[in-house]
Design a protein around this motif. Structure first.
Motif, PDB file in Angstrom:
ATOM      1  N   THR A 197       0.856  -1.165   0.000  1.00  0.00           N
ATOM      2  CA  THR A 197       0.000   0.000   0.000  1.00  0.00           C
ATOM      3  C   THR A 197       0.900   1.225   0.000  1.00  0.00           C
ATOM      4  N   ALA A 198       0.314   2.381  -0.273  1.00  0.00           N
ATOM      5  CA  ALA A 198       1.065   3.628  -0.196  1.00  0.00           C
ATOM      6  C   ALA A 198       0.186   4.655   0.481  1.00  0.00           C
ATOM      7  N   THR A 199       0.791   5.473   1.312  1.00  0.00           N
ATOM      8  CA  THR A 199       0.002   6.447   2.053  1.00  0.00           C
ATOM      9  C   THR A 199       0.890   7.602   2.469  1.00  0.00           C
ATOM     10  N   SER A 200       0.318   8.492   3.286  1.00  0.00           N
ATOM     11  CA  SER A 200       1.088   9.542   3.925  1.00  0.00           C
ATOM     12  C   SER A 200       0.731   9.512   5.414  1.00  0.00           C
ATOM     13  N   GLY A 201       1.358  10.382   6.194  1.00  0.00           N
ATOM     14  CA  GLY A 201       1.261  10.335   7.649  1.00  0.00           C
ATOM     15  C   GLY A 201      -0.092   9.969   8.242  1.00  0.00           C
ATOM     16  N   PRO A 202      -1.174  10.689   7.881  1.00  0.00           N
ATOM     17  CA  PRO A 202      -2.465  10.356   8.486  1.00  0.00           C
ATOM     18  C   PRO A 202      -2.855   8.895   8.243  1.00  0.00           C
ATOM     19  N   ARG A 236       4.385  14.011   4.582  1.00  0.00           N
ATOM     20  CA  ARG A 236       3.993  15.395   4.357  1.00  0.00           C
ATOM     21  C   ARG A 236       4.038  16.097   5.712  1.00  0.00           C
ATOM     22  N   GLY A 237       3.773  17.400   5.703  1.00  0.00           N
ATOM     23  CA  GLY A 237       3.828  18.125   6.960  1.00  0.00           C
ATOM     24  C   GLY A 237       2.730  17.672   7.898  1.00  0.00           C
ATOM     25  N   GLY A 238       3.083  17.298   9.125  1.00  0.00           N
ATOM     26  CA  GLY A 238       2.094  16.877  10.100  1.00  0.00           C
ATOM     27  C   GLY A 238       2.175  17.763  11.314  1.00  0.00           C
ATOM     28  N   PRO A 239       1.507  17.494  12.401  1.00  0.00           N
ATOM     29  CA  PRO A 239       0.567  16.384  12.574  1.00  0.00           C
ATOM     30  C   PRO A 239      -0.807  16.733  12.003  1.00  0.00           C
ATOM     31  N   SER A 240      -1.761  15.866  12.262  1.00  0.00           N
ATOM     32  CA  SER A 240      -3.123  16.046  11.772  1.00  0.00           C
ATOM     33  C   SER A 240      -3.092  16.281  10.259  1.00  0.00           C
ATOM     34  N   THR A 241      -3.964  17.127   9.743  1.00  0.00           N
ATOM     35  CA  THR A 241      -3.969  17.348   8.299  1.00  0.00           C
ATOM     36  C   THR A 241      -2.750  18.164   7.887  1.00  0.00           C
TER      37      THR A 241
END
Lengths: 581, 292
Positions: free
Chosen positions: A276-281, A307-312
C-alpha cells in the motif's frame, strides 16, 4: 560570452495557468537532448488558484539535488515575480510577461543590473493565437528559443502531448509555442550566458519519486496494491492502477487506510507480493494492522510519502517527521523494518529490497519517502528497466517431509520459519494475532510467550546484517560529519562535495536502512568524525534522538528544518560551515 | 465465489468431517456457534471445496475463533478487519475460496465501515455473521444488535440505543445475496451457506446464534418465538419486498431474502475470473516511452 551549460530555471505563475505542464514538457525535452535534470513542483493545497512554481535544474551529469538560487526565472505575471523574485540569483535572468515599452526595472530597482526579457505572453496568446489559455506555450516557446532547447524536439513532444486532445487544442498549442519561439528569436537580443547543449546518448526517461516507487514495486514483482487516496502519495496508486492489470495483478481502492492495510495483509498471506502507499495520516491509521503483520509474520510493504504533520498539517508540503511513528508503528514490541529512499533512483531500487526483506523475513516493511522526493523528477537511464524482468517467482512450498508435523512458526536460529501459502497442499495453517505456539495455535503460557517474542525479534539481527546499507560521501578522514536520511541524502551528497572543494574536511553518512539500525556501519563513521551534525526535516530531531538511543553519549549538533520546504544543499552547506567555524 | 469459474471446487467427494481441524472449540456449552460450525462443515462438503484452496478469515470475538476449528488455511486477524483481509486474499489470488466468519460486534460495530464497500464491490466472498446481540468475549456488553433496555455492566440502566437491522442494512448496501439462518436449524443453514458459496459475488448470511452465558434473555426460546419462514410468494429478486420483510424487528424471517446476478469484482478484474497464467510480461519499452 562563455556559455553556461548548467543552470536552474524557475517557471512561475498562477495555478491553472499551465505552469506544471510547461515544466514537465521542458523536463522531457531536456531528457531527449540527453541533458540531466532534477525538477520540482509546488502548488497550493486547493485544487485550483494560488501560486504555482516549477524548478528545473539542468546539468551535464546526474544531479542529486535541486541546486540553489534560480539562474533563470520565467514569470507568467508580475505577481509571480514578486513572489519568486527573491529566489533569483544575483546574476539571474528574468523572463516575464510584459510590454518591453514598460520595463520592470523602472518598478523594481533590484532588476536594474539584471537581464530582463519582456515577452508579451498574454497578448500573443490572445491576439496572435486567439486562445488565452495557451500563454504557457508562448512562454515555453520563448524559453526554448532563449536558452537553447531544440525547437524540433519540442514541436514533436507537443504534437505527441496534444494529439489525443483534439485538433484545435493541438493547433493552438503548437501555434502558441511557435509564436513565442519566433518572438524571442526575432525580437530579443540575448545578453545572458545560459544555454543548454544537446549531448550524445539514447536519452533518459524521467520519473517523479512517486512514479519511481510504483514502477520499482512493479519490477520487484508486486502484483497487488490496495490504497486510499491521499496527498502526496496518490500517484503511486494511480500508476499501479494502470499498470497492474496489464501484468495479471490487481489494485483495489480501499474504503480507508485501515482497510488498505488489511487488504495488503490478505494479499501477502495469499502469497502475492502486496503493498500500500500512504502519507502520515494513513500511516497513523495502519499502525494496529502493521502489528498484526508483525505478529502473524506476513510479508507486506507500506510506502509512506511524508507530508507536513501532525493532523492534516501541510498536505502538499514536505517533512521528515513520521520516522518515530514508522519505527514504533504498533502497540507492543512488534518487529518490523523501516527503509528510507534517498534519491529518485533509490525510490525505484529500494522497493526491490523492501519486497525481498518482507518476503525473506516474513515481516512488514515501511518505506519512507516524502513529498520532496515524491514530486521531484529526475532522469534515469533506460537500462534501469531494461535489465530487469520484473517478475517474482511465487513462494515455493517449504521443504517439509512429514507434512502432518508442519510447524508454521517453528523456532529457528534466525527467527524465520517455514511458510506455506494457500493453495499449497497439505500445509494449511491458521495465522493469528494472538500469541501462539509453533503450530500457530493460540498459547499464552510464559515460556511460549518468551520464545515467540524472541524468535520474531531475532529476525531484526539478520536484516541489519544483510540489508544494512549506508551511503558515505566525502573525506575519508573527516573533521565534520553530516548524518541525514531520506530526501536529505542528495543535498548532503552535493553539500559535502562543495564543502570539501572549499577545503573543509567533511563527510556525509546517509543510512537507507533506518530500522533495525545498522549500527555496525554507523558506529565507525561516528567515531571517525570530530564533530557531527544531524540534519533532518523535522522540529524535534527524530533521527538524532534515535541515534542517541543507539549510541550512549553520542551528542550531535542538530539542524532541523520544518517550514514545509525540502532541505536544500545550501542548508546542509551552511550547517557544515557553521560547525567548521 | 463463482460456480462458472471454480478453480476451487474439486471433484473429489467430501464429508463434513473432512473439514474438522481437530482443535476443540473454545466456546461455552450451549453456544449457538457449534451449530453454525456444523452447518459450515456440511456446506463445504456439499460444494466439495478443496481445503488446501480454502481460506477462512475472521476478526476478533468468540465466533471469530472459528478458523482454528476448520481444516483449511485460516486468518484470525484483528477486531473488525476480517472483511479487508478477505478482500485482499481474494483480489490477490481469485482462485482461492474465501469464507468470512465472525460476530455482530466485529461485523456491524468496529468493522461496520467495511460492509457497504465489500457489498458494492460484489467481492466473491461469503460472510457468515453469527449474531448473539452481545459482546461475549469481553464478558457481556451491548452490541449494535442488542435490544433496547438490555442491561449489562456497561449499560446498568438498560441500553437506550436502537438495534440495527442487519438484513436491511446489507440490502441497502447493494449486496447481491442476503439471507438469514438460525443456528438451531442447521440443515436449513447449511443449504443457505452452500448457496452463498455458489453465489457469484458477495453473499451475506445473518445467523441467529445465541449466547447463553452473557445474553441469557436472547436464548433459543426467544429466537424460536420470533423466527418464521419467508412468505411463499416472496421473490428473491424483489428488493423492496425484501426490505419490507427485513424492516420488521419482531419477525425474523429465515431464508434467502434477496439474490440477484451482477458481475463480481474478480470477474471484472480478470477475464474469466482467474489470474492469467502465465503472467503477462511487463512492456518495458512502452513504460519508457510513457516517461520520455
Amino acid at each position: 560570452m562563455e556559455p553556461v551549460r548548467e543552470f536552474v530555471i524557475g517557471i512561475s505563475g498562477e495555478s491553472g495557468e499551465g505552469v506544471v505542464l510547461a515544466g514537465e514538457i521542458l523536463t522531457i525535452a531536456a531528457a531527449r537532448m540527453n541533458i540531466h535534470s532534477s525538477s520540482f513542483r509546488t502548488f497550493p493545497a486547493e485544487a485550483r488558484g494560488g501560486p504555482s512554481v516549477v524548478r528545473l535544474r539542468l546539468c551535464r551529469d546526474h544531479v542529486y539535488s535541486l541546486g540553489d538560487a534560480y539562474d533563470v526565472l520565467i514569470a507568467f505575471n508580475e505577481e509571480a515575480y514578486q513572489l519568486h523574485g527573491p529566489a533569483l540569483g544575483r546574476h539571474g535572468v528574468l523572463v516575464v510577461d510584459g510590454d518591453p515599452e514598460k520595463p520592470m526595472s523602472t518598478r523594481y530597482p533590484e532588476l536594474a543590473d539584471r537581464t530582463v526579457y519582456h515577452i508579451p505572453m498574454d497578448r500573443i496568446a490572445r491576439k496572435d493565437v486567439g486562445e488565452p489559455k495557451t500563454k504557457n506555450m508562448v512562454a515555453l516557446g520563448a524559453t526554448s528559443a532563449l536558452f537553447g532547447f531544440s525547437r524540433e524536439i519540442l514541436e514533436r513532444l507537443l504534437a505527441e502531448k496534444f494529439t489525443k486532445r483534439g485538433e484545435k487544442m493541438m493547433r493552438d498549442n503548437l501555434n502558441a509555442f511557435m509564436a513565442g519561439y519566433d518572438y524571442a528569436d526575432s525580437q530579443i537580443e540575448k545578453q545572458d550566458p545560459f544555454e543548454v547543449e544537446a549531448l550524445e546518448g539514447d536519452g533518459f526517461f524521467v520519473l517523479a519519486g512517486n512514479e519511481a516507487v510504483a514502477l520499482g514495486a512493479l519490477y520487484a514483482g508486486c502484483r497487488f496494491f490496495a490504497g486510499y487516496p491521499i496527498t502526496p502519495a496518490s500517484e503511486i496508486m494511480e500508476v499501479l492502477a494502470a499498470e497492474l492489470p496489464k501484468v495479471g495483478g490487481a489494485m483495489v481502492q480501499a474504503e480507508d487506510e485501515i482497510a488498505s492495510m488489511g487488504m495488503v495483509l490478505g494479499g501477502g498471506f495469499a502469497g502475492v507480493r502486496s503493498m500500500t502507499a500512504t502519507s502520515g495520516p494513513g500511516l497513523s491509521l495502519m499502525a494496529e494492522l502493521i502489528g498484526l503483520g508483525s505478529m502473524a509474520e506476513i510479508p507486506c510493504v507500506i510506502a509512506n510519502v511524508q507530508r507536513g504533520g501532525p493532523s492534516t498539517g501541510l498536505p502538499t508540503k514536505t517533512e521528515q517527521a513520521d520516522l518515530t511513528l514508522a519505527i514504533a508503528a504498533s502497540h507492543g514490541d512488534a518487529p518490523h523494518v523501516v527503509l528510507a529512499a534517498t534519491t529518485i533512483r533509490d525510490c525505484f531500487e529500494i522497493m526491490e529490497e523492501a519486497f525481498e526483506i518482507a518476503e525473506r523475513y516474513q515481516i512488514p516493511v515501511i518505506v519512507l519517502t516524502d513529498q520532496a522526493l515524491g514530486f521531484r523528477r529526475a532522469d534515469l537511464p533506460k537500462s534501469l528497466l531494461r535489465e530487469r524482468t520484473g517478475r517474482a517467482l511465487p513462494p515455493a512450498p517449504p521443504d517439509i517431509v512429514d507434512k502432518a508435523r508442519y510447524l508454521r512458526y517453528q523456532l529457528t536460529q534466525d527467527g524465520v520459519s517455514p511458510r506455506s501459502v494457500p493453495g499449497q497442499p497439505g500445509l494449511a495453517h491458521v495465522v493469528t494475532g494472538l500469541e501462539h505456539n509453533e503450530e500457530g495455535k493460540p498459547a499464552y503460557d510464559p515460556k511460549t510467550r518468551r520464545l515467540m517474542m524472541e524468535k520474531r525479534q531475532r529476525k531484526l539481527e539478520g536484516i541489519a546484517r544483510d540489508y544494512g546499507s549506508v551511503l558515505r560521501y566525502g573525506d575519508p578522514e573527516p573533521e565534520i560529519g553530516v548524518i541525514g536520511w531520506g530526501s536529505t541524502g542528495g543535498p548532503i551528497r552535493e553539500a559535502v562535495q562543495m564543502a570539501c572543494d572549499s577545503g573543509i574536511k567533511a563527510a556525509g553518512l546517509v543510512p537507507r536502512l533506518l530500522y533495525p539500525s545498522p549500527n555496525h556501519l554507523i558506529r565507525p563513521f561516528i567515531e571517525s568524525c570530530k564533530k557531527i551534525v544531524v540534519i533532518e526535516g523535522n522540529l524535534t530531531g527524530q533521527y538524532a534522538a534515535f541515534l542517541r538511543s543507539q549510541f550512549p553519549g553520542f551528542d550531535p549538533k542538530q539542524v532541523n528544518l520544518y517550514d514545509g520546504l525540502p532541505v536544500q544543499r545550501g542548508d546542509v552547506l551552511r550547517a557544515i560551515q557553521e560547525v567548521a567555524k | 465465489m463463482n460456480p462458472t469459474a471454480p478453480a476451487q471446487a474439486s471433484t473429489a467427494e467430501r464429508k463434513p468431517s473432512d473439514y474438522r481441524s481437530g482443535r476443540k472449540p473454545v466456546w461455552c456449552p450451549g453456544c449457538g456457534d457449534y451449530g453454525v460450525l456444523n452447518s459450515v462443515f456440511s456446506a463445504l462438503a456439499e460444494v466439495r471445496i478443496d481445503p488446501d484452496r480454502l481460506v477462512v478469515v475472521s476478526g476478533i470475538g468468540c465466533s471469530s475463533r472459528m478458523p482454528g476449528f476448520i481444516k483449511a488455511y485460516g486468518f484470525h486477524g484483528a477486531h473488525g478487519r476480517a472483511v479487508p483481509v478477505a478482500v485482499g486474499v481474494k483480489a490477490a489470488n481469485p482462485s482461492l475460496d474465501v469464507l468470512l466468519v465472525g460476530g455482530d460486534g466485529d461485523a456491524f460495530s468496529i468493522g461496520g465501515g467495511h460492509l457497504p464497500h465489500v457489498a458494492r464491490r460484489n467481492m466473491d466472498l461469503t460472510y457468515v455473521v453469527m449474531d448473539n446481540e452481545i459482546y461475549g468475549l469481553t464478558k457481556g456488553q451491548t452490541s449494535p444488535t442488542s435490544q433496547p433496555g438490555t442491561v449489562t455492566k456497561a449499560s446498568p440502566y438498560g441500553s437506550s440505543e436502537q438495534p440495527i437491522l442487519p438484513v436491511m442494512l446489507l440490502l441497502a448496501y447493494g449486496a447481491t445475496f442476503v439471507a438469514r439462518g438460525y443456528s438451531s436449524r442447521p440443515k436449513e443453514l447449511a443449504v443457505m451457506v452452500e448457496r452463498g458459496i455458489r453465489h457469484k459475488g458477495f453473499s451475506f448470511i445473518h445467523v441467529l446464534s445465541p449466547c447463553l452465558t452473557f445474553n441469557k434473555p436472547v436464548n433459543f426460546d426467544y429466537f424460536d418465538s420470533k423466527v418464521l419462514p419467508l412468505p411463499e410468494d416472496h421473490k428473491p429478486d424483489d428488493l423492496f419486498g425484501a426490505m419490507k420483510l427485513a424492516s420488521d424487528p419482531d419477525k425474523l424471517y429465515l431464508g434467502v431474502h434477496y439474490e440477484v446476478d451482477r458481475p463480481s469484482f474478480t470477474e471484472r478484474l480478470y477475464p474469466g475470473g482467474v489470474r492469467p497464467d502465465p503472467e503477462p510480461a511487463i512492456d518495458t519499452e512502452a513504460l519508457i516511452r510513457r516517461y520520455s
